[in-house]
Design a protein around this motif. Sequence first.
Motif, PDB file in Angstrom:
ATOM      1  N   CYS A   8      -9.742  10.986  23.657  1.00 41.92           N
ATOM      2  CA  CYS A   8     -10.703  11.864  22.982  1.00 41.92           C
ATOM      3  C   CYS A   8      -9.980  12.876  22.085  1.00 41.92           C
ATOM      4  O   CYS A   8      -8.970  13.460  22.472  1.00 41.92           O
ATOM      5  CB  CYS A   8     -11.540  12.605  24.014  1.00 41.92           C
ATOM      6  SG  CYS A   8     -12.769  13.694  23.285  1.00 41.92           S
ATOM      7  N   CYS A  12     -16.477  13.338  19.039  1.00 40.51           N
ATOM      8  CA  CYS A  12     -17.641  12.953  19.836  1.00 40.51           C
ATOM      9  C   CYS A  12     -18.926  12.780  19.030  1.00 40.51           C
ATOM     10  O   CYS A  12     -19.922  13.459  19.255  1.00 40.51           O
ATOM     11  CB  CYS A  12     -17.861  13.928  20.982  1.00 40.51           C
ATOM     12  SG  CYS A  12     -16.421  14.100  22.048  1.00 40.51           S
ATOM     13  N   GLU A  13     -18.891  11.892  18.068  1.00 39.07           N
ATOM     14  CA  GLU A  13     -20.077  11.570  17.272  1.00 39.07           C
ATOM     15  C   GLU A  13     -20.299  10.065  17.373  1.00 39.07           C
ATOM     16  O   GLU A  13     -19.529   9.269  16.858  1.00 39.07           O
ATOM     17  CB  GLU A  13     -19.880  11.992  15.817  1.00 39.07           C
ATOM     18  CG  GLU A  13     -21.143  11.865  15.014  1.00 39.07           C
ATOM     19  CD  GLU A  13     -20.973  12.402  13.614  1.00 39.07           C
ATOM     20  OE1 GLU A  13     -21.615  11.824  12.719  1.00 39.07           O
ATOM     21  OE2 GLU A  13     -20.217  13.353  13.403  1.00 39.07           O
ATOM     22  N   PHE A  14     -21.370   9.697  18.079  1.00 36.89           N
ATOM     23  CA  PHE A  14     -21.687   8.291  18.315  1.00 36.89           C
ATOM     24  C   PHE A  14     -22.769   7.852  17.338  1.00 36.89           C
ATOM     25  O   PHE A  14     -23.951   8.042  17.586  1.00 36.89           O
ATOM     26  CB  PHE A  14     -22.172   8.091  19.754  1.00 36.89           C
ATOM     27  CG  PHE A  14     -21.147   8.463  20.780  1.00 36.89           C
ATOM     28  CD1 PHE A  14     -20.270   7.525  21.268  1.00 36.89           C
ATOM     29  CD2 PHE A  14     -21.054   9.765  21.253  1.00 36.89           C
ATOM     30  CE1 PHE A  14     -19.316   7.855  22.217  1.00 36.89           C
ATOM     31  CE2 PHE A  14     -20.110  10.110  22.200  1.00 36.89           C
ATOM     32  CZ  PHE A  14     -19.233   9.155  22.682  1.00 36.89           C
ATOM     33  N   TRP A  20     -19.875   3.227  18.728  1.00 32.77           N
ATOM     34  CA  TRP A  20     -18.540   3.745  19.024  1.00 32.77           C
ATOM     35  C   TRP A  20     -18.416   5.186  18.533  1.00 32.77           C
ATOM     36  O   TRP A  20     -18.970   5.558  17.501  1.00 32.77           O
ATOM     37  CB  TRP A  20     -17.468   2.909  18.338  1.00 32.77           C
ATOM     38  CG  TRP A  20     -17.392   1.489  18.777  1.00 32.77           C
ATOM     39  CD1 TRP A  20     -17.737   0.971  19.992  1.00 32.77           C
ATOM     40  CD2 TRP A  20     -16.932   0.384  18.001  1.00 32.77           C
ATOM     41  NE1 TRP A  20     -17.519  -0.373  20.021  1.00 32.77           N
ATOM     42  CE2 TRP A  20     -17.021  -0.769  18.801  1.00 32.77           C
ATOM     43  CE3 TRP A  20     -16.458   0.245  16.713  1.00 32.77           C
ATOM     44  CZ2 TRP A  20     -16.652  -2.025  18.359  1.00 32.77           C
ATOM     45  CZ3 TRP A  20     -16.089  -1.009  16.271  1.00 32.77           C
ATOM     46  CH2 TRP A  20     -16.182  -2.129  17.089  1.00 32.77           C
ATOM     47  N   CYS A  21     -17.645   5.971  19.262  1.00 27.79           N
ATOM     48  CA  CYS A  21     -17.374   7.344  18.851  1.00 27.79           C
ATOM     49  C   CYS A  21     -16.528   7.337  17.587  1.00 27.79           C
ATOM     50  O   CYS A  21     -15.549   6.591  17.494  1.00 27.79           O
ATOM     51  CB  CYS A  21     -16.641   8.067  19.979  1.00 27.79           C
ATOM     52  SG  CYS A  21     -16.086   9.721  19.516  1.00 27.79           S
ATOM     53  N   CYS A  24     -12.721   8.693  18.755  1.00 28.99           N
ATOM     54  CA  CYS A  24     -11.783   7.923  19.589  1.00 28.99           C
ATOM     55  C   CYS A  24     -12.081   6.432  19.626  1.00 28.99           C
ATOM     56  O   CYS A  24     -11.239   5.649  20.054  1.00 28.99           O
ATOM     57  CB  CYS A  24     -11.754   8.478  21.008  1.00 28.99           C
ATOM     58  SG  CYS A  24     -13.275   8.230  21.936  1.00 28.99           S
ATOM     59  N   THR A  27     -17.162   3.768  23.596  1.00 31.95           N
ATOM     60  CA  THR A  27     -18.610   3.868  23.730  1.00 31.95           C
ATOM     61  C   THR A  27     -18.925   5.039  24.655  1.00 31.95           C
ATOM     62  O   THR A  27     -18.036   5.554  25.346  1.00 31.95           O
ATOM     63  CB  THR A  27     -19.208   2.584  24.349  1.00 31.95           C
ATOM     64  OG1 THR A  27     -18.692   2.433  25.671  1.00 31.95           O
ATOM     65  CG2 THR A  27     -18.885   1.351  23.505  1.00 31.95           C
ATOM     66  N   ARG A  28     -20.181   5.447  24.694  1.00 31.90           N
ATOM     67  CA  ARG A  28     -20.578   6.536  25.607  1.00 31.90           C
ATOM     68  C   ARG A  28     -20.248   6.164  27.055  1.00 31.90           C
ATOM     69  O   ARG A  28     -19.762   6.988  27.819  1.00 31.90           O
ATOM     70  CB  ARG A  28     -22.070   6.832  25.481  1.00 31.90           C
ATOM     71  CG  ARG A  28     -22.453   7.547  24.227  1.00 31.90           C
ATOM     72  CD  ARG A  28     -23.959   7.849  24.225  1.00 31.90           C
ATOM     73  NE  ARG A  28     -24.389   8.380  22.952  1.00 31.90           N
ATOM     74  CZ  ARG A  28     -24.368   9.669  22.631  1.00 31.90           C
ATOM     75  NH1 ARG A  28     -23.933  10.548  23.503  1.00 31.90           N
ATOM     76  NH2 ARG A  28     -24.769  10.062  21.444  1.00 31.90           N
ATOM     77  N   CYS A  31     -16.559   6.460  27.758  1.00 35.82           N
ATOM     78  CA  CYS A  31     -16.178   7.875  27.869  1.00 35.82           C
ATOM     79  C   CYS A  31     -16.557   8.422  29.245  1.00 35.82           C
ATOM     80  O   CYS A  31     -15.765   9.124  29.881  1.00 35.82           O
ATOM     81  CB  CYS A  31     -16.861   8.700  26.784  1.00 35.82           C
ATOM     82  SG  CYS A  31     -16.252   8.391  25.119  1.00 35.82           S
TER      83      CYS A  31
END
Length: 63
Positions: A8, A12-14, A20-21, A24, A27-28, A31
């Motif tokens: 990370c 943190c934007e999916f 996918w983030c 990084c 997937t949520r 994570c």
Amino acid sequence: MKKRKSPCIDVCEFTGPSGWCLGCGRTRDECARWKKMKPYEANIIEKELVLRLSKMTQLPEEQ
């Protein structure tokens, strides 16, 4: 046993069709499970992250 460092980078934007983030590449679900993953599972995902991030930079932006 040494603790595995999270990939990370606090973006943190999916978004997008893959889920996918953007920071990084995980997937949520990945994570959320990261700290409890077995080392072999995390190793597999870490190798995939390089490919995922390169794919995300090649995809056209969503509108």
